[in-house]
Design a protein around this motif. Structure first.
Motif, PDB file in Angstrom:
ATOM      1  N   ALA A   1      42.335 -35.464  12.393  1.00 21.74           N
ATOM      2  CA  ALA A   1      41.055 -35.189  13.056  1.00 21.74           C
ATOM      3  C   ALA A   1      39.927 -35.049  12.036  1.00 21.74           C
ATOM      4  O   ALA A   1      40.147 -34.777  10.861  1.00 21.74           O
ATOM      5  N   THR A   2      38.711 -35.258  12.500  1.00 20.98           N
ATOM      6  CA  THR A   2      37.518 -35.043  11.674  1.00 20.98           C
ATOM      7  C   THR A   2      36.673 -33.957  12.324  1.00 20.98           C
ATOM      8  O   THR A   2      36.398 -34.002  13.524  1.00 20.98           O
ATOM      9  N   PHE A   3      36.272 -32.992  11.529  1.00 20.52           N
ATOM     10  CA  PHE A   3      35.435 -31.901  12.018  1.00 20.52           C
ATOM     11  C   PHE A   3      34.073 -31.996  11.337  1.00 20.52           C
ATOM     12  O   PHE A   3      33.991 -32.036  10.107  1.00 20.52           O
ATOM     13  N   VAL A   4      33.007 -32.046  12.105  1.00 16.78           N
ATOM     14  CA  VAL A   4      31.659 -32.156  11.558  1.00 16.78           C
ATOM     15  C   VAL A   4      30.829 -30.984  12.075  1.00 16.78           C
ATOM     16  O   VAL A   4      30.772 -30.729  13.288  1.00 16.78           O
ATOM     17  N   LYS A   5      30.241 -30.249  11.147  1.00 14.38           N
ATOM     18  CA  LYS A   5      29.417 -29.087  11.487  1.00 14.38           C
ATOM     19  C   LYS A   5      30.189 -28.090  12.350  1.00 14.38           C
ATOM     20  O   LYS A   5      29.634 -27.459  13.250  1.00 14.38           O
ATOM     21  N   ALA A   6      31.479 -27.990  12.080  1.00 16.85           N
ATOM     22  CA  ALA A   6      32.325 -27.031  12.801  1.00 16.85           C
ATOM     23  C   ALA A   6      32.421 -25.749  11.984  1.00 16.85           C
ATOM     24  O   ALA A   6      32.272 -25.754  10.769  1.00 16.85           O
ATOM     25  N   SER A   7      32.680 -24.642  12.649  1.00 21.25           N
ATOM     26  CA  SER A   7      32.813 -23.361  11.966  1.00 21.25           C
ATOM     27  C   SER A   7      34.252 -22.855  12.067  1.00 21.25           C
ATOM     28  O   SER A   7      34.786 -22.709  13.160  1.00 21.25           O
ATOM     29  N   PHE A   8      34.847 -22.618  10.898  1.00 12.95           N
ATOM     30  CA  PHE A   8      36.164 -21.991  10.819  1.00 12.95           C
ATOM     31  C   PHE A   8      36.051 -20.603  10.205  1.00 12.95           C
ATOM     32  O   PHE A   8      37.035 -20.040   9.746  1.00 12.95           O
ATOM     33  N   LYS A   9      34.864 -20.056  10.208  1.00 15.10           N
ATOM     34  CA  LYS A   9      34.603 -18.773   9.576  1.00 15.10           C
ATOM     35  C   LYS A   9      35.509 -17.696  10.165  1.00 15.10           C
ATOM     36  O   LYS A   9      35.576 -17.500  11.376  1.00 15.10           O
ATOM     37  N   GLY A  10      36.234 -16.990   9.283  1.00 15.06           N
ATOM     38  CA  GLY A  10      37.109 -15.922   9.723  1.00 15.06           C
ATOM     39  C   GLY A  10      38.423 -16.381  10.312  1.00 15.06           C
ATOM     40  O   GLY A  10      39.227 -15.554  10.752  1.00 15.06           O
ATOM     41  N   ALA A  11      38.688 -17.695  10.330  1.00 13.79           N
ATOM     42  CA  ALA A  11      39.943 -18.200  10.893  1.00 13.79           C
ATOM     43  C   ALA A  11      41.113 -17.886   9.960  1.00 13.79           C
ATOM     44  O   ALA A  11      40.934 -17.687   8.756  1.00 13.79           O
ATOM     45  N   THR A  12      42.308 -17.817  10.522  1.00 13.75           N
ATOM     46  CA  THR A  12      43.525 -17.564   9.748  1.00 13.75           C
ATOM     47  C   THR A  12      44.526 -18.676  10.020  1.00 13.75           C
ATOM     48  O   THR A  12      44.784 -19.011  11.172  1.00 13.75           O
ATOM     49  N   LEU A  13      45.076 -19.249   8.950  1.00 10.11           N
ATOM     50  CA  LEU A  13      46.111 -20.275   9.064  1.00 10.11           C
ATOM     51  C   LEU A  13      47.391 -19.729   8.462  1.00 10.11           C
ATOM     52  O   LEU A  13      47.404 -19.303   7.308  1.00 10.11           O
ATOM     53  N   ARG A  14      48.467 -19.743   9.228  1.00  5.91           N
ATOM     54  CA  ARG A  14      49.769 -19.273   8.734  1.00  5.91           C
ATOM     55  C   ARG A  14      50.821 -20.347   8.990  1.00  5.91           C
ATOM     56  O   ARG A  14      50.868 -20.935  10.062  1.00  5.91           O
ATOM     57  N   PHE A  15      51.683 -20.554   7.996  1.00  8.36           N
ATOM     58  CA  PHE A  15      52.785 -21.512   8.121  1.00  8.36           C
ATOM     59  C   PHE A  15      52.282 -22.852   8.660  1.00  8.36           C
ATOM     60  O   PHE A  15      52.904 -23.464   9.525  1.00  8.36           O
ATOM     61  N   SER A  16      51.142 -23.296   8.138  1.00  9.02           N
ATOM     62  CA  SER A  16      50.521 -24.525   8.602  1.00  9.02           C
ATOM     63  C   SER A  16      50.478 -25.566   7.484  1.00  9.02           C
ATOM     64  O   SER A  16      50.479 -25.215   6.299  1.00  9.02           O
ATOM     65  N   ASP A  17      50.435 -26.828   7.857  1.00 10.55           N
ATOM     66  CA  ASP A  17      50.387 -27.928   6.901  1.00 10.55           C
ATOM     67  C   ASP A  17      48.941 -28.370   6.711  1.00 10.55           C
ATOM     68  O   ASP A  17      48.343 -28.939   7.626  1.00 10.55           O
ATOM     69  N   VAL A  18      48.371 -28.100   5.549  1.00 11.72           N
ATOM     70  CA  VAL A  18      47.016 -28.552   5.239  1.00 11.72           C
ATOM     71  C   VAL A  18      47.035 -29.529   4.070  1.00 11.72           C
ATOM     72  O   VAL A  18      46.011 -29.743   3.410  1.00 11.72           O
ATOM     73  N   SER A  19      48.206 -30.134   3.798  1.00 21.04           N
ATOM     74  CA  SER A  19      48.298 -31.108   2.715  1.00 21.04           C
ATOM     75  C   SER A  19      47.447 -32.332   3.041  1.00 21.04           C
ATOM     76  O   SER A  19      47.377 -32.789   4.175  1.00 21.04           O
ATOM     77  N   GLY A  20      46.759 -32.843   2.038  1.00 24.57           N
ATOM     78  CA  GLY A  20      45.946 -34.039   2.213  1.00 24.57           C
ATOM     79  C   GLY A  20      44.629 -33.811   2.926  1.00 24.57           C
ATOM     80  O   GLY A  20      43.902 -34.769   3.206  1.00 24.57           O
ATOM     81  N   VAL A  21      44.283 -32.558   3.233  1.00 22.39           N
ATOM     82  CA  VAL A  21      43.009 -32.272   3.890  1.00 22.39           C
ATOM     83  C   VAL A  21      41.860 -32.543   2.916  1.00 22.39           C
ATOM     84  O   VAL A  21      41.914 -32.180   1.746  1.00 22.39           O
ATOM     85  N   THR A  22      40.841 -33.219   3.397  1.00 28.80           N
ATOM     86  CA  THR A  22      39.652 -33.503   2.586  1.00 28.80           C
ATOM     87  C   THR A  22      38.490 -32.681   3.125  1.00 28.80           C
ATOM     88  O   THR A  22      38.208 -32.700   4.328  1.00 28.80           O
ATOM     89  N   MET A  23      37.822 -31.960   2.231  1.00 26.68           N
ATOM     90  CA  MET A  23      36.684 -31.129   2.622  1.00 26.68           C
ATOM     91  C   MET A  23      35.491 -31.530   1.763  1.00 26.68           C
ATOM     92  O   MET A  23      35.573 -31.540   0.539  1.00 26.68           O
TER      93      MET A  23
END
Length: 242
Positions: free
Chosen positions: A12-34
């Motif tokens: 997925a592509t996120f544009v002007k999205a807010s993840f402020k204060g979000a928590t990621l646990r046991f998640s796959d974020v490999s290859g994520v481009t920011m």
């Protein structure tokens, strides 16, 4: 707060999205481009960080993080030692660090925890389990190597692991310390007579899977990695609790 799970965000592509204060646990974020993101206060903790790369403004920061942790935890670099003497020295270093942490923790904090993280008592139980898996199970090839108070990792039951081995009632802290001391002595005794030839012997992965056959030395290095990683986690959390 809404909880998401599964693979609905892969690619997925996120544009002007807010993840402020979000928590990621046991998640796959490999290859994520920011790109063009605000990362002030971004807190990343990954046990697998040192098996890959993490680029920040084009710089792989993994070697920098590794070096800084070695500075903060003297002797940590010996978790990669290849000789019996180096592994013995590394074991002494991490046990000394653990002794200071356990002795310096007030009784009222041994069962306290930061949300979603293990307590000191649970962490020590997990290290009992790690020693059982990699020393008693893999190296010594004990058929059922696990002590009943071991703290199994999240999701083990879903993976088909026999959870009936373990007690469901929390053990007393004094019992945890006693079993932990027994397991520490087992590693000390094994390393006291370990030879280069022994360290080179192959073993089965105690958690299954035939894609990796660790050597005895690899098994000891996993124990050392577990010891240092969980020492860092609990010191991080105790600092917040204290």
């Amino acid at each position: 707060m809404t909880t998401f799970s599964g693979r609905e965000f892969e690619g997925a592509t996120f544009v002007k999205a807010s993840f402020k204060g979000a928590t990621l646990r046991f998640s796959d974020v490999s290859g994520v481009t920011m790109r063009g993101v605000d990362v002030d206060g971004l807190d990343i903790d990954s046990h697998d960080l040192f098996f890959g790369s993490l680029l920040v403004n084009g710089v792989d920061v993994v070697p920098l993080v590794d070096a800084e942790l070695n500075r903060q935890f003297p002797g940590r670099e010996l978790q990669k030692a290849q000789t019996p003497g180096g592994l013995r020295e590394g074991w002494v270093a991490v046990q000394s660090a653990w002794q200071a942490t356990v002795a310096g923790t007030p009784p009222n904090l041994v069962d306290a925890h930061v949300e979603g993280e293990w307590t000191l008592a649970q962490t020590l139980r997990h290290l009992i389990l790690a020693t059982d898996a990699w020393l008693r199970g893999a190296i010594l090839q004990v058929q059922q190597p696990f002590h009943e108070i071991g703290q199994i990792f999240t999701g083990a039951g879903e993976m088909g692991f026999d959870m009936s081995i373990f007690r469901t009632d929390p053990p007393a802290y004094e019992e945890i310390l006693a079993v932990r001391a027994e397991r520490q002595k087992m590693v000390t005794d094994f390393l006291a007579t370990a030879t280069e030839e022994q360290l080179a012997e192959e073993r089965e992965n105690p958690w299954g899977g035939g894609d990796w056959r660790p050597s005895v030395g690899d098994c000891i290095r996993v124990i050392l990695e577990e010891e240092w990683a969980h020492l860092r986690y609990i010191r991080r959390d105790l600092a917040l609790l204290g």
